[in-house]
Scaffold this motif. Sequence first.
Motif, mmCIF file in Angstrom:
data_model
loop_
_atom_site.group_PDB
_atom_site.id
_atom_site.type_symbol
_atom_site.label_atom_id
_atom_site.label_comp_id
_atom_site.label_asym_id
_atom_site.label_seq_id
_atom_site.Cartn_x
_atom_site.Cartn_y
_atom_site.Cartn_z
ATOM 1 N N ALA A 1 0.820 -1.212 0.000
ATOM 2 C CA ALA A 1 0.000 0.000 0.000
ATOM 3 C C ALA A 1 0.853 1.261 0.000
ATOM 4 O O ALA A 1 0.492 2.273 -0.594
ATOM 5 N N LEU A 2 2.023 1.198 0.660
ATOM 6 C CA LEU A 2 2.927 2.346 0.703
ATOM 7 C C LEU A 2 3.737 2.497 -0.580
ATOM 8 O O LEU A 2 4.331 3.553 -0.819
ATOM 9 N N VAL B 1 -7.554 0.760 -2.679
ATOM 10 C CA VAL B 1 -7.122 0.441 -1.313
ATOM 11 C C VAL B 1 -7.633 1.528 -0.368
ATOM 12 O O VAL B 1 -7.466 2.724 -0.629
ATOM 13 N N ASP B 2 -8.259 1.099 0.709
ATOM 14 C CA ASP B 2 -8.731 2.017 1.744
ATOM 15 C C ASP B 2 -8.124 1.552 3.065
ATOM 16 O O ASP B 2 -8.680 0.695 3.742
ATOM 17 N N ALA B 3 -6.963 2.113 3.413
ATOM 18 C CA ALA B 3 -6.239 1.701 4.617
ATOM 19 C C ALA B 3 -6.366 2.775 5.682
ATOM 20 O O ALA B 3 -6.280 3.977 5.383
ATOM 21 N N ASP B 4 -6.549 2.357 6.938
ATOM 22 C CA ASP B 4 -6.716 3.349 8.005
ATOM 23 C C ASP B 4 -5.480 4.231 8.157
ATOM 24 O O ASP B 4 -5.587 5.432 8.428
ATOM 25 N N PHE B 5 -4.276 3.675 7.939
ATOM 26 C CA PHE B 5 -3.078 4.504 8.089
ATOM 27 C C PHE B 5 -2.927 5.488 6.928
ATOM 28 O O PHE B 5 -2.382 6.585 7.092
ATOM 29 N N LEU B 6 -3.429 5.127 5.731
ATOM 30 C CA LEU B 6 -3.430 6.079 4.614
ATOM 31 C C LEU B 6 -4.474 7.178 4.840
ATOM 32 O O LEU B 6 -4.257 8.336 4.465
ATOM 33 N N GLU B 7 -5.600 6.817 5.462
ATOM 34 C CA GLU B 7 -6.609 7.825 5.803
ATOM 35 C C GLU B 7 -6.039 8.850 6.776
ATOM 36 O O GLU B 7 -6.282 10.055 6.641
ATOM 37 N N VAL B 8 -5.258 8.393 7.749
ATOM 38 C CA VAL B 8 -4.618 9.320 8.693
ATOM 39 C C VAL B 8 -3.687 10.269 7.940
ATOM 40 O O VAL B 8 -3.644 11.477 8.220
ATOM 41 N N ARG B 9 -2.948 9.731 6.967
ATOM 42 C CA ARG B 9 -2.080 10.586 6.156
ATOM 43 C C ARG B 9 -2.886 11.692 5.451
ATOM 44 O O ARG B 9 -2.460 12.851 5.380
ATOM 45 N N ARG B 10 -4.049 11.325 4.915
ATOM 46 C CA ARG B 10 -4.869 12.318 4.215
ATOM 47 C C ARG B 10 -5.358 13.410 5.170
ATOM 48 O O ARG B 10 -5.375 14.593 4.823
ATOM 49 N N HIS B 11 -5.751 13.022 6.377
ATOM 50 C CA HIS B 11 -6.215 14.014 7.351
ATOM 51 C C HIS B 11 -5.068 14.922 7.804
ATOM 52 O O HIS B 11 -5.283 16.109 8.078
ATOM 53 N N LEU B 12 -3.862 14.369 7.891
ATOM 54 C CA LEU B 12 -2.709 15.207 8.231
ATOM 55 C C LEU B 12 -2.455 16.236 7.140
ATOM 56 O O LEU B 12 -2.189 17.411 7.428
ATOM 57 N N ARG C 1 3.395 -4.571 16.672
ATOM 58 C CA ARG C 1 4.352 -5.660 16.913
ATOM 59 C C ARG C 1 5.359 -5.834 15.781
ATOM 60 O O ARG C 1 6.253 -6.672 15.862
ATOM 61 N N SER C 2 5.226 -5.055 14.713
ATOM 62 C CA SER C 2 6.117 -5.242 13.566
ATOM 63 C C SER C 2 7.542 -4.777 13.890
ATOM 64 O O SER C 2 7.749 -3.715 14.485
ATOM 65 N N GLU C 3 8.522 -5.581 13.456
ATOM 66 C CA GLU C 3 9.933 -5.239 13.622
ATOM 67 C C GLU C 3 10.551 -4.804 12.302
ATOM 68 O O GLU C 3 11.759 -4.562 12.242
ATOM 69 N N SER C 4 9.779 -4.713 11.237
ATOM 70 C CA SER C 4 10.296 -4.266 9.950
ATOM 71 C C SER C 4 10.785 -2.826 10.060
ATOM 72 O O SER C 4 10.068 -1.946 10.553
ATOM 73 N N ALA C 5 12.010 -2.587 9.607
ATOM 74 C CA ALA C 5 12.571 -1.231 9.700
ATOM 75 C C ALA C 5 11.721 -0.231 8.927
ATOM 76 O O ALA C 5 11.486 0.894 9.390
ATOM 77 N N GLU C 6 11.240 -0.600 7.761
ATOM 78 C CA GLU C 6 10.419 0.293 6.936
ATOM 79 C C GLU C 6 9.116 0.643 7.640
ATOM 80 O O GLU C 6 8.690 1.798 7.677
ATOM 81 N N ILE C 7 8.476 -0.367 8.237
ATOM 82 C CA ILE C 7 7.200 -0.116 8.916
ATOM 83 C C ILE C 7 7.427 0.635 10.219
ATOM 84 O O ILE C 7 6.620 1.498 10.598
ATOM 85 N N ARG C 8 8.520 0.363 10.922
ATOM 86 C CA ARG C 8 8.833 1.130 12.140
ATOM 87 C C ARG C 8 8.988 2.617 11.818
ATOM 88 O O ARG C 8 8.502 3.479 12.558
#
Length: 469
Positions: free
Chosen positions: A320-321, A371-382, A401-408
């Motif tokens: 999605a990113l 795609v309708d993702a809650d974290f992308l919606e937050v980006r739009r509101h920002l 719980r993700s340890e992925s550097a990109e997602i962190r």
Amino acid sequence: MSYAHLHAYSRLLRGAHEAAATGRAWPELPRRLITASWQRSLEAGIDPESKGAPLVYDLSRIKDVRQAHPLRPLLPMIAQTLAGLADEVLIVTDGDGRILWRDGSHTIMRRADQIGLSDGHQWTEDTVGTNGIGTALAAGGPVHVYSEEHLMRVLHIWSCSAAPITDPDSGMIIGCVDVSGTSRSLHPATVALVAATAKLAETQLALRMHERDERLRRRFESLRGRPGVLLSSTGRVLLGDPAGDLGERLRLTGRRVILADGSVAVLEPFSDGFLMRPTPSATPPTLALFFLGERPPRATFGDLDRPLSLRHAEILTLLALHPHGLTAEQLSFHLYGDEGNPVTIRAEIHRLRAQLGEAIAGKPYRLTCPVDADFLEVRRHLSANDPRALARAYTGPLLLRSESAEIRRERDELEAQVRACLLRHGSPDELWAYAQTCNGHDDYEVLERLASLPSTDPRSAAARSRLCV
């Protein structure tokens, strides 16, 4: 291989096995099939000192499981084909290596009971390490595992020949036939007989499939106008696609199918199969992702509403990113760093497609639907500088719980921007909403703002209480 050669091979195996179990290098390794299996088994955490296979089926339920399994009608044929192996135990499992049937002399079956080589126990590599059943399922072909080739020491008195059985209807491995005996009694040539038995079972399954197909085609041909395309219950294209554009099989998930050109087709039950009616003007369903906060990640897609594993949620987040797509190597690096393996990613994508159908395309991997993702919606509101909508949409960190550097990085950046926006522009209602998230619960600056509200406001008392902790 002669028994003299087997004796020499056993000496080599004992040294190599000890080295593998202790993590040391060994100059002479066993054959490549076994070396690869040992590596998979050790990576799965198998202890070579374990004493047997785990019981995974409630034995009071196994009769119902057997009754429903597609190999049940073929058991007499399998047993008759292998009837000459009187000193061994004959085993038939499901596609996950769980033993559903076995036969043999009382003496050999009593010995088999001691290691869990009996009904209801699971024999995949990730439960008992290298063995005939598990390694045949992992390799996708017939194997013979001799004595010390087993990773678990307790199995070193055993040898086994096994072959997987693939259902021609679904294309999936649905079982495994295995013959196991003591290492001295079971000849390596047994694997050829076991492989032939598995092929015979697949031939019988194919004949039954063709009979079902023919009955379904006759019903379809009796329809006036023959609407749509006729599919089997597993998605095989039977009639109604004269140009062959659809290929041999479609992945069925829910009531809709996304075709290769992006159009959507609707499925209607028809006898033992489906009628597919293309609707080229329809738009693909939206993939909705719910990955914020402390609740388990979840996705909806058309009629589907599925919980997701953390790994699948991470893959969907990265896709999605990166709407233009990522290769398996790029996904692997984002998730695992330099230690990543693209093969692992391809396997995970395969499992994810089984849940979400054609929402994911390949070469490179990308999302093919809205795609309708809650974290992308937050980006739009920002971006819109809308604190009210932002406070309502932001329920907590992205995939906590993700340890992925990109997602962190994405998680930390999102958290910092939400907090800054609400502290700068947020009303008490919006700050209070942020204080309900896991990071906002004890945020000193946010709580100070809320504590300064009139003493009659219950949010003020709650904030002062948290500040005092």
